[in-house]
Design a protein around this motif. Structure first.
Motif, mmCIF file in Angstrom:
data_model
loop_
_atom_site.group_PDB
_atom_site.id
_atom_site.type_symbol
_atom_site.label_atom_id
_atom_site.label_comp_id
_atom_site.label_asym_id
_atom_site.label_seq_id
_atom_site.Cartn_x
_atom_site.Cartn_y
_atom_site.Cartn_z
ATOM 1 N N HIS A 36 0.849 -1.204 0.000
ATOM 2 C CA HIS A 36 0.000 0.000 0.000
ATOM 3 C C HIS A 36 0.880 1.249 0.000
ATOM 4 O O HIS A 36 1.158 1.846 1.044
ATOM 5 C CB HIS A 36 -0.919 -0.002 1.226
ATOM 6 N N ILE A 37 1.296 1.654 -1.201
ATOM 7 C CA ILE A 37 2.108 2.859 -1.351
ATOM 8 C C ILE A 37 1.529 3.717 -2.476
ATOM 9 O O ILE A 37 1.092 3.204 -3.498
ATOM 10 C CB ILE A 37 3.580 2.512 -1.665
ATOM 11 N N HIS A 38 1.528 5.033 -2.248
ATOM 12 C CA HIS A 38 1.138 6.000 -3.280
ATOM 13 C C HIS A 38 2.327 6.905 -3.598
ATOM 14 O O HIS A 38 3.141 7.211 -2.724
ATOM 15 C CB HIS A 38 -0.032 6.863 -2.804
ATOM 16 N N TYR A 39 2.394 7.317 -4.858
ATOM 17 C CA TYR A 39 3.457 8.234 -5.285
ATOM 18 C C TYR A 39 2.824 9.287 -6.191
ATOM 19 O O TYR A 39 3.047 9.326 -7.393
ATOM 20 C CB TYR A 39 4.562 7.456 -6.005
ATOM 21 N N SER A 40 2.019 10.136 -5.565
ATOM 22 C CA SER A 40 1.217 11.102 -6.313
ATOM 23 C C SER A 40 2.036 12.317 -6.736
ATOM 24 O O SER A 40 3.212 12.445 -6.412
ATOM 25 C CB SER A 40 0.008 11.516 -5.480
ATOM 26 N N HIS A 41 1.381 13.218 -7.478
ATOM 27 C CA HIS A 41 2.095 14.320 -8.136
ATOM 28 C C HIS A 41 2.885 15.180 -7.156
ATOM 29 O O HIS A 41 3.986 15.629 -7.472
ATOM 30 C CB HIS A 41 1.115 15.190 -8.933
ATOM 31 N N ASP A 42 2.358 15.400 -5.949
ATOM 32 C CA ASP A 42 3.085 16.216 -4.982
ATOM 33 C C ASP A 42 4.271 15.463 -4.398
ATOM 34 O O ASP A 42 5.307 16.064 -4.082
ATOM 35 C CB ASP A 42 2.161 16.735 -3.880
ATOM 36 N N ALA A 43 4.157 14.141 -4.276
ATOM 37 C CA ALA A 43 5.285 13.343 -3.800
ATOM 38 C C ALA A 43 6.416 13.332 -4.823
ATOM 39 O O ALA A 43 7.596 13.357 -4.455
ATOM 40 C CB ALA A 43 4.831 11.918 -3.505
ATOM 41 N N VAL A 44 6.057 13.310 -6.107
ATOM 42 C CA VAL A 44 7.074 13.330 -7.170
ATOM 43 C C VAL A 44 7.929 14.587 -7.057
ATOM 44 O O VAL A 44 9.153 14.550 -7.270
ATOM 45 C CB VAL A 44 6.410 13.248 -8.558
ATOM 46 N N ILE A 45 7.297 15.705 -6.694
ATOM 47 C CA ILE A 45 8.017 16.970 -6.554
ATOM 48 C C ILE A 45 8.893 16.964 -5.298
ATOM 49 O O ILE A 45 10.067 17.333 -5.335
ATOM 50 C CB ILE A 45 7.028 18.146 -6.511
ATOM 51 N N GLN A 46 8.332 16.523 -4.192
ATOM 52 C CA GLN A 46 9.050 16.584 -2.912
ATOM 53 C C GLN A 46 10.105 15.488 -2.787
ATOM 54 O O GLN A 46 11.171 15.705 -2.195
ATOM 55 C CB GLN A 46 8.055 16.481 -1.752
ATOM 56 N N VAL A 47 9.795 14.295 -3.331
ATOM 57 C CA VAL A 47 10.713 13.153 -3.254
ATOM 58 C C VAL A 47 10.929 12.664 -4.683
ATOM 59 O O VAL A 47 10.187 11.807 -5.168
ATOM 60 C CB VAL A 47 10.136 12.018 -2.382
#
Length: 270
Positions: A27-38
């Protein structure tokens, strides 16, 4: 003196194995804001440093999943979330353009699951959800459902052969989860954000009974619902290995990674 030494060495070996046990984070998400921050390379490094063997990853929108898959194809198991942006959790089931989006992504990329999606009770009867279930059947995809028990029942009523991963085990009590697992043979439960399944490294009796009755149906997950949660993946894996040591080694391995591997057909890197 020989036998105590053998037992001591065996115990130490079991402890070392548990501490280094690989984890399948379901159960992991890698959404648009995570792409920017990480950024993707950093996110992939965090998974490797945590000893994550595999990870079922979805994102809003799907571009995040594709980016991290490119960085860590040996780890990432792609899932297609129906959300194109944050804020669609409560509206997507009434938006027919969601199906256009999902079908376009399915035509372009390969996935193992649809979800994680949020749907409760009669939401399952909407045309959008019914179409999603039909797509799962057509493409042989797992449904990762953040749902109540009523919605889970309705999914199986629509498609009795469905394979469903119940996000957070529905946040229901262990006895209620056991009742649902008895009812549906193709239902699995992830334990993301379930801090009640262990306390101080010990598994409560009610959870132990659930794990022992259904040793093949539980798996772990971090739920990186916000970008900063990515920095908890390693500590969550360490926490998971800690309480798994309170279970028999065979059962611990199943919950840690074998059940998710079997559910998704990803054993041996497939």
């Amino acid at each position: 003196m020989k036998y105590p030494l053998i037992l001591t060495l065996s115990l130490l070996s079991s402890i070392a194995a548990a501490e280094s046990m690989p984890v399948f984070d379901a159960h992991i998400h890698y959404s648009h804001d995570a792409v920017i921050q990480v950024p993707p390379a950093e996110a992939a490094a965090l998974l490797r440093q945590a000893g994550v063997k595999k990870a079922l990853i979805s994102s809003s929108d799907d571009d995040g999943t594709q980016k991290i898959y490119q960085q860590a194809p040996e780890i990432v198991v792609p899932a297609l979330r129906p959300y194109r942006r944050r804020g669609e959790i409560s509206t997507w089931m009434n938006d027919p353009t969601v199906i256009d989006y999902v079908e376009a992504r399915l035509a372009k990329y390969k996935y193992k699951a649809l979800g994680e999606f949020h749907a409760y009770g009669a939401d399952i009867e909407t045309p959008v959800l019914q179409h999603m279930i039909a797509l799962a059947k057509q493409h042989d995809l797992l449904l990762h459902a953040h749902s109540d028990a009523d919605a889970i029942d309705r999914i199986f009523k629509t498609f009795p052969q469905a394979r469903v991963l119940w996000a957070h085990s529905g946040f229901d009590r262990p006895d209620e989860i056991r009742a649902m697992l008895r009812k549906h043979k193709n239902l699995w439960s992830d334990l993301a954000f379930r801090n009640d399944q262990a306390s101080n490294g010990k598994v409560p009796d009610e959870w132990r009974a659930a794990f022992e009755e259904f040793p093949d149906r539980f798996m772990v997950g971090t739920d990186t619902f916000a970008p900063e949660r990515w920095y908890y993946i390693a500590s969550h894996a360490e926490y998971t290995r800690g309480w798994l040591k309170d279970l028999p080694p065979v059962l611990a391995r199943k919950i840690a990674f074998e059940n998710a591997d079997k559910m998704l057909g990803t054993k041996n890197g497939k």
